[in-house]
Design an enzyme around this catalytic site. Structure first.
Site, PDB file in Angstrom:
ATOM      1  N   SER A 148       0.793  -1.517  -0.410  1.00  0.00           N
ATOM      2  CA  SER A 148       0.228  -0.101   0.007  1.00  0.00           C
ATOM      3  C   SER A 148       0.642   1.013   0.161  1.00  0.00           C
ATOM      4  O   SER A 148       0.315   2.515   0.034  1.00  0.00           O
ATOM      5  CB  SER A 148      -0.745  -0.267   1.089  1.00  0.00           C
ATOM      6  N   LYS A 179      -6.192   5.148   8.341  1.00  0.00           N
ATOM      7  CA  LYS A 179      -5.176   5.778   8.182  1.00  0.00           C
ATOM      8  C   LYS A 179      -5.242   7.272   8.395  1.00  0.00           C
ATOM      9  O   LYS A 179      -4.429   8.591   8.012  1.00  0.00           O
ATOM     10  CB  LYS A 179      -4.169   4.902   6.559  1.00  0.00           C
TER      11      LYS A 179
END
Length: 348
Positions: A234, A279
């Site tokens: 990611s 996040k």
């Protein structure tokens, strides 16, 4: 007497709490992680400095004991997942961790390739072999190969990609045998392995492994990435931006702290990731002023089966609004799109 009884009760309770904390349920718990500045992680030889900062963002994940499970049940932005939603079928903890590290390595290679192509700098790949990610327990390889082994040849033949490897083995028939040359712990081994039909795919034969290309990218100038134990793909987008920023003179950060996430393909496509809400929280706590979020397209077929599923960008924007951050969430589909946005920012 009462004090002794109380002490005994406390000792028993302490032993019970400690003992049960090591008993893991068949679930994983995820929670907001942290935002890591990329300057200390990514180094381009003789690269340019920046005034601001690119940051990758992470999610904390661990196997759930009863206490972590209970806490996550009540806390917003902590999520509980059954093991089968995190790990592949038949995948052990060791295999899962190896797969995540290999995904990170592939992500780094893609990020370097994309950045060097955009900067018009030279690079090439050194192919090392086939990296064994998983070994299926009911297949022939289970008695011979282990996750982390690197296959360098089959029947004395070397390959330039995993596709060539798969094509070669796919032409074989059930009960055929192949000679496998592989490296384990820096030692070369050669073993003969029979081929067998896959339980889920009786029309297909193989060794019984899942695999990935094991290759190094060679660049000029040299690039080094110190990712330690960060796993998964990611961080690809943010790696590519940091590398490109060090390769080229104009500073893309323009003095801002910029966080983000998203996979990156060889052609610069930015892909969907998990844990986008967590996040966003990590980036906000780190003081990011902008967050680059994958603006992935959800197909009609997937939408039909998952009507509540939204793009990473949509989910990120809602989370940012929910936590009341001033951080701006920016939708990104490609590396080039990210570059154009950053170039449009005014100097801070």
């Amino acid at each position: 007497m009462k004090n002794r009884t109380l002490i005994r009760i406390m000792v028993v309770m302490t032993v019970f709490i400690v003992a049960t904390s090591f008993y893991y349920l068949p679930y994983y718990v995820t929670k907001p992680g942290s935002a890591h500045e990329l300057d200390p992680i990514v180094k381009v030889e003789d690269g340019f400095d920046d005034k601001g900062e690119f940051m990758l963002t992470t999610v904390r994940m661990g196997k759930a004991n009863i206490y972590a499970y209970l806490i996550a049940s009540f806390k917003k932005y902590e999520y509980i997942y059954p093991v089968e939603e995190i790990r592949n079928p038949h995948e052990s903890d060791e295999e899962y961790n190896l797969r995540q590290l290999q995904l990170m390595e592939n992500s780094q290679n893609h990020a370097i390739e994309v950045a060097f192509k955009a900067a018009n700098k030279p690079y090439h790949y050194n192919y090392k072999g086939i990296y064994v990610l998983n070994v299926y327990p009911e297949m022939p390889a289970a008695d011979i190969l282990k996750p982390g082994d690197r296959i360098t040849a089959i029947d004395g033949q070397e390959f330039e990609s995993s596709e060539e490897f798969i094509q070669y083995v796919g032409k074989k028939e059930k009960d055929d045998k192949v000679e496998v040359k592989f490296i384990r712990n820096d030692k070369e081994k050669i073993e003969t392995v029979p081929l067998k039909e896959f339980p889920e795919m009786p029309d297909k034969v193989g060794l019984g492994i899942s695999l990935s290309d094991d290759k190094d990218i060679v660049t000029d100038p040299e690039v080094s990435l110190d990712t330690e134990e960060i796993g998964g793909p990611s961080a690809g987008l943010m790696f590519s931006l940091e590398i490109y920023n060090q390769l080229t003179k104009p500073d893309l950060t323009k003095g801002y702290p910029i966080a983000g996430t998203g996979t990156i393909s060889e052609d610069g496509e930015v892909g969907r990731i998990g844990g986008i809400e967590q996040k966003i929280i990590a980036a906000d706590k780190a003081g990011a002023e902008y967050f680059l979020a994958p603006d992935d397209t959800i197909s009609e077929e997937i939408k039909k089966n998952n009507p509540e599923l939204e793009s990473n960008y949509s989910t990120a924007k809602k989370t940012a609004e929910d936590i009341g951050t001033d951080m701006k969430v920016i939708p990104i589909k490609t590396f080039d799109e990210a570059i154009k946005f950053l170039q449009s920012l005014p100097e801070k």
